[in-house]
Every structure is written in C-alpha cells, then in structure tokens.
Design an enzyme around this catalytic site. Structure first.
Site, PDB file in Angstrom:
ATOM      1  N   PRO A 120       0.848  -1.207   0.000  1.00  0.00           N
ATOM      2  CA  PRO A 120       0.000   0.000   0.000  1.00  0.00           C
ATOM      3  C   PRO A 120       0.878   1.250   0.000  1.00  0.00           C
ATOM      4  CG  PRO A 120      -0.681  -1.539   1.717  1.00  0.00           C
ATOM      5  CD  PRO A 120       0.620  -2.034   1.185  1.00  0.00           C
ATOM      6  N   GLU A 121       0.615   2.147  -0.929  1.00  0.00           N
ATOM      7  CA  GLU A 121       1.355   3.408  -0.957  1.00  0.00           C
ATOM      8  C   GLU A 121       0.468   4.520  -0.391  1.00  0.00           C
ATOM      9  OE1 GLU A 121       4.192   4.278  -3.829  1.00  0.00           O
ATOM     10  OE2 GLU A 121       4.147   2.323  -4.795  1.00  0.00           O
TER      11      GLU A 121
ATOM     12  N   ARG B  53       1.744 -10.694   6.168  1.00  0.00           N
ATOM     13  CA  ARG B  53       3.207 -10.769   6.299  1.00  0.00           C
ATOM     14  C   ARG B  53       3.731 -10.087   7.558  1.00  0.00           C
ATOM     15  NH1 ARG B  53       5.687  -9.316   0.554  1.00  0.00           N
ATOM     16  NH2 ARG B  53       7.583  -9.929   1.644  1.00  0.00           N
TER      17      ARG B  53
ATOM     18  N   LYS C 263      23.939  16.287  -4.286  1.00  0.00           N
ATOM     19  CA  LYS C 263      23.524  14.896  -4.059  1.00  0.00           C
ATOM     20  C   LYS C 263      23.754  14.086  -5.346  1.00  0.00           C
ATOM     21  CE  LYS C 263      21.628  15.239   0.154  1.00  0.00           C
ATOM     22  NZ  LYS C 263      21.889  16.654   0.466  1.00  0.00           N
TER      23      LYS C 263
END
Ligand SMILES: [Zn+2]
Length: 269
Positions: A2-3, A109, A150
C-alpha cells in the site's frame, strides 16, 4: 505494498464508521507484528476516537489519552465489518466500536504495526519524516536546495522520506515519466526549472490516485473490501518492453535501489 494514496483512501474509507465512536474493546489477537503491539493501545477502550489522521503512510486513531499508530506494511489492510463477523486469518488487531462495527487490521506478512503515541509526543518513527507531498511545505525550491551536491539518482532522492514522504515506487516512476526526467540522473544535477515541473506532477499523480481510489495491488483491499482500480492508467510502471505512450519506443526496466524502474530512454533525459 500500500502506498500513500491507498493509505489515504483507507483513512477516508474508515472515517465515517470510526470517527466520534467510542471504542468499547480492543482485541490484540497477535501482538507480534513488525514491532510488538504495546499494551498502551488498550487505553483506547472506553474513549471516543476524536480524529483519524494520516502522516506519511501511518494512520493515527486519536483519543484523549493518545493515538494508536497503524501501518499496513507490505500486505496489510484495514476493514470495517460488523463486530459479530468471524475473524479472518491474519486479523491481528481489532477495535470494537459502540456502533457494533469492528475496525480490523489484517496483515499476512506482519510488516505492518500498531504502536502508541502519548498526547503531545511524536513517535520516533514520525519525527524525522519530511513534508507531506500534498501540502505547501513540499515545493520545488526546497527540493532543489536539498538536492544540491547529491549524487543519488533523482528517483531515489524523491523516494527518500526525509525529502518528502509517501512518494512510493509506482508514483516515482509515473511522475518522472510525465516530467520527462531520466530516473538515473543525479538529483544534484536536476535544475530548479525541472523540479518546478516535477513537483506539481508528483502532487497531481498522488491526488489523482487518491481520487480514483488507490492503485490495485496484490493484497490490498479498500476499507469496504473492494480493490482499487487505478492500475490500468499507469503509463510506465509494470509496462517494461511495451511501447511508450508518447513515442512508441519500448520501455526500459532497470533496478535503482533494488526497485523496479521503468522509463523511456527517448522521452526522459
Ligand atoms: Zn518515449
């Protein structure tokens, strides 16, 4: 997994059933989730759920003594059912409500969690989180300044929770395609102008997913048990080898940070 949009859809889905309800009983059927479910969660018993908030992919059920913090992990879901309905396998935590409904956290899970946060405290999992993507705190100049020097690929950069929360793998793939940015490009070499294009696209992509009920993913069910239905609209994610919708070039799949990364080598520079 799930995002953020799925979690937000879950929040919206459970809210009408749970908000302002008294929690009559908390049942911890299996405390061994990602972290042990603490006994403090029982403090919800007898109290009203006064708000249901989301921070990144955490949902907070708030009452006057604190908040239960729920996370769906890799495979979890939240369901609101009649309280007398038999438990399903993997229903680890349930909140029985005065309206005879039960909110159940199911997670095969067990990478999800149910934790506790006292009032006016911020749990250590929440303290270091970057801004919410759908708020004004997430804007191009901020991302641009954070990204200077970065060397990490821009895709991993925008998936870093310290930069912005909740831009998961699917939405990072989709947003970079729409912005025409090569996911491998160093974050520090992406110009301000390109971040100014990317950030609204990330916001729109997430907002569209929330509106449409979340992406269909294995093991995810919305709070009423129906799966989401956004997957058919994905432009690159899961489309390795299929033609780019802009130029017909076969889409390329690579691994970045061990995550599937699908992009068009012609359209994304
Ligand atoms: Zn293309």
């Amino acid at each position: 997994m799930p995002e953020l949009p799925e979690v937000e859809v879950s929040r919206m889905g459970i809210t009408p059933h749970v908000l302002n309800q008294v929690v009559t009983k908390v049942n911890i059927h299996n405390a061994s989730m990602r972290w042990p479910v603490p006994d403090e969660v029982y403090q919800l018993e007898g109290l009203v759920v006064s708000s249901i908030e989301r921070r990144a992919k955490y949902l907070l059920l708030e009452c006057e003594l604190g908040s239960a913090i729920l996370h769906l992990g890799m495979s979890g879901n939240l369901r609101v059912v009649n309280a007398n309905e038999p438990l399903k396998k993997h229903d680890h935590v349930e909140f029985i409500l005065a309206n005879n409904k039960a909110l159940r956290l199911n997670d095969p899970r067990r990478f999800g969690c149910c934790l506790w946060q006292a009032p006016n405290e911020e749990h250590k999992l929440l303290v270091k989180l970057g801004p919410e993507p759908l708020t004004d705190d997430f804007f191009a100049k901020r991302v641009y300044e954070q990204s200077r020097n970065k060397k990490v690929p821009v895709k991993q950069f925008i998936m870093n929770n310290a930069v912005v929360v909740g831009v998961g793998n699917i939405y990072a793939n989709e947003s970079l395609f729409k912005a025409g940015i090569d996911p491998r490009k160093e974050a520090g070499k992406v110009s301000l102008k390109r971040y100014q294009a990317l950030i609204p696209i990330i916001k729109d992509t997430l907002a569209a997913a929330i509106t449409q009920g979340g992406t269909t993913l294995k093991d995810f069910a919305q709070s009423d048990g129906k799966p989401g239905y956004f997957a058919q609209q994905l432009l690159v994610y899961g489309r390795k080898g299929q033609p780019c919708v802009n130029c017909d070039t076969a889409l390329t799949e690579i691994r970045l940070g061990q995550r599937s990364t699908v992009f068009c080598e012609v359209c994304q520079k």
